[in-house]
Design a protein around this motif. Structure first.
Motif, mmCIF file in Angstrom:
data_model
loop_
_atom_site.group_PDB
_atom_site.id
_atom_site.type_symbol
_atom_site.label_atom_id
_atom_site.label_comp_id
_atom_site.label_asym_id
_atom_site.label_seq_id
_atom_site.Cartn_x
_atom_site.Cartn_y
_atom_site.Cartn_z
ATOM 1 N N UNK A 79 0.848 -1.188 0.000
ATOM 2 C CA UNK A 79 0.000 0.000 0.000
ATOM 3 C C UNK A 79 0.886 1.241 0.000
ATOM 4 N N UNK A 80 0.449 2.283 -0.663
ATOM 5 C CA UNK A 80 1.279 3.481 -0.798
ATOM 6 C C UNK A 80 1.540 4.183 0.532
ATOM 7 N N UNK A 81 0.706 3.934 1.547
ATOM 8 C CA UNK A 81 0.916 4.564 2.845
ATOM 9 C C UNK A 81 1.898 3.786 3.712
ATOM 10 N N UNK A 82 2.131 2.520 3.388
ATOM 11 C CA UNK A 82 3.023 1.688 4.209
ATOM 12 C C UNK A 82 4.430 1.770 3.635
ATOM 13 N N UNK A 83 5.341 2.431 4.348
ATOM 14 C CA UNK A 83 6.690 2.680 3.837
ATOM 15 C C UNK A 83 7.687 1.583 4.213
ATOM 16 N N UNK A 84 7.372 0.741 5.211
ATOM 17 C CA UNK A 84 8.314 -0.283 5.654
ATOM 18 C C UNK A 84 8.386 -1.436 4.666
ATOM 19 N N UNK A 85 9.545 -2.096 4.645
ATOM 20 C CA UNK A 85 9.727 -3.300 3.853
ATOM 21 C C UNK A 85 9.307 -4.483 4.724
ATOM 22 N N UNK A 86 8.539 -5.412 4.161
ATOM 23 C CA UNK A 86 8.095 -6.590 4.910
ATOM 24 C C UNK A 86 9.167 -7.671 4.830
ATOM 25 N N UNK A 87 9.435 -8.300 5.970
ATOM 26 C CA UNK A 87 10.432 -9.353 6.023
ATOM 27 C C UNK A 87 9.755 -10.721 6.078
ATOM 28 N N UNK A 88 10.431 -11.714 5.500
ATOM 29 C CA UNK A 88 9.945 -13.090 5.580
ATOM 30 C C UNK A 88 9.941 -13.529 7.037
ATOM 31 N N UNK A 89 8.922 -14.267 7.422
ATOM 32 C CA UNK A 89 8.725 -14.827 8.759
ATOM 33 C C UNK A 89 8.417 -13.776 9.829
ATOM 34 N N UNK A 90 8.015 -12.575 9.425
ATOM 35 C CA UNK A 90 7.471 -11.601 10.376
ATOM 36 C C UNK A 90 5.969 -11.814 10.429
ATOM 37 N N UNK A 91 5.369 -11.894 11.623
ATOM 38 C CA UNK A 91 3.927 -12.164 11.702
ATOM 39 C C UNK A 91 3.099 -11.035 11.090
ATOM 40 N N UNK A 92 2.059 -11.430 10.361
ATOM 41 C CA UNK A 92 1.112 -10.490 9.765
ATOM 42 C C UNK A 92 -0.307 -10.936 10.082
ATOM 43 N N UNK A 93 -1.232 -9.984 10.122
ATOM 44 C CA UNK A 93 -2.644 -10.295 10.312
ATOM 45 C C UNK A 93 -3.325 -10.152 8.958
ATOM 46 N N UNK A 94 -3.995 -11.229 8.522
ATOM 47 C CA UNK A 94 -4.690 -11.255 7.249
ATOM 48 C C UNK A 94 -6.188 -11.231 7.486
ATOM 49 N N UNK A 95 -6.902 -10.590 6.573
ATOM 50 C CA UNK A 95 -8.361 -10.599 6.593
ATOM 51 C C UNK A 95 -8.847 -11.288 5.334
ATOM 52 N N UNK A 96 -9.664 -12.318 5.520
ATOM 53 C CA UNK A 96 -10.257 -13.023 4.390
ATOM 54 C C UNK A 96 -11.745 -13.134 4.668
ATOM 55 N N UNK A 97 -12.520 -12.295 4.027
ATOM 56 C CA UNK A 97 -13.948 -12.243 4.332
ATOM 57 C C UNK A 97 -14.135 -11.683 5.732
ATOM 58 N N UNK A 98 -14.902 -12.369 6.554
ATOM 59 C CA UNK A 98 -15.114 -11.913 7.931
ATOM 60 C C UNK A 98 -14.115 -12.529 8.891
ATOM 61 N N UNK A 99 -13.217 -13.334 8.384
ATOM 62 C CA UNK A 99 -12.224 -13.982 9.245
ATOM 63 C C UNK A 99 -10.920 -13.200 9.237
ATOM 64 N N UNK A 100 -10.317 -13.121 10.404
ATOM 65 C CA UNK A 100 -8.996 -12.506 10.553
ATOM 66 C C UNK A 100 -8.105 -13.538 11.220
ATOM 67 N N UNK A 101 -6.908 -13.693 10.717
ATOM 68 C CA UNK A 101 -5.998 -14.652 11.320
ATOM 69 C C UNK A 101 -4.569 -14.158 11.187
ATOM 70 N N UNK A 102 -3.733 -14.613 12.101
ATOM 71 C CA UNK A 102 -2.331 -14.250 12.085
ATOM 72 C C UNK A 102 -1.539 -15.386 11.462
ATOM 73 N N UNK A 103 -0.573 -15.015 10.635
ATOM 74 C CA UNK A 103 0.241 -16.018 9.967
ATOM 75 C C UNK A 103 1.661 -15.494 9.830
ATOM 76 N N UNK A 104 2.563 -16.393 9.511
ATOM 77 C CA UNK A 104 3.962 -16.046 9.292
ATOM 78 C C UNK A 104 4.271 -16.352 7.829
ATOM 79 N N UNK A 105 4.211 -15.342 6.957
ATOM 80 C CA UNK A 105 4.388 -15.601 5.531
ATOM 81 C C UNK A 105 5.853 -15.803 5.148
ATOM 82 N N UNK A 106 6.037 -16.547 4.074
ATOM 83 C CA UNK A 106 7.351 -16.718 3.450
ATOM 84 C C UNK A 106 7.217 -16.165 2.039
ATOM 85 N N UNK A 107 7.986 -15.120 1.743
ATOM 86 C CA UNK A 107 7.896 -14.486 0.439
ATOM 87 C C UNK A 107 8.803 -15.210 -0.540
#
Length: 125
Positions: A79-107
């Motif tokens: 997103x243009x407002x988010x200036x930080x670089x995302x690192x692999x294995x940093x926890x993120x919160x995802x929204x899919x429909x009405x569900x929200x869950x935390x995951x550790x993505x691997x890019x």
């Protein structure tokens, strides 16, 4: 294969119809669309104070298969407002429909010439 699965499903359905309703409910669980009465203990006082009986209270959960590990291939865009670089294995919160869950993505990125997938430490700029 498909015909075999259909036969197996029909046989299972026929066996379940022979059972009494209580045993069937124990084995299958409560079917979708059934009205149930829920009994809660230790409810936060905010829920009771702000409860409106004219508005439905939605109760949801996740299936057993959704609580394990999963693999999803997605394309993400910063997103243009988010200036930080995302690192692999940093926890993120995802929204899919009405569900929200935390995951550790691997890019990763797919090399089309070499036909392989390379893991990335950071999201590309």
């Amino acid at each position: 294969m498909k015909h075999e699965l259909q036969e197996r499903a029909a046989a299972t359905k026929a066996d379940m119809e022979l059972l009494d309703p209580a045993t069937r409910q124990e084995m299958e669980g409560i079917s979708a669309g059934t009205y149930v009465r829920l009994l809660f203990h230790r409810i936060p006082w905010e829920l009771i104070e702000n409860f409106d009986p004219c508005q439905p209270l939605l109760i949801g959960g996740i299936l057993n298969t959704e609580s394990g590990r999963g693999f999803v291939r997605v394309r993400i865009k910063r997103h243009r407002w988010h200036k930080k670089v995302l690192k692999t294995r940093d926890p993120l919160v995802f929204s899919a429909g009405w569900r929200r869950f935390q995951s550790v993505p691997v890019y990763a990125i797919e090399d089309r010439r070499q036909k392989r997938t390379r893991m990335l430490k950071y999201t590309p700029e």
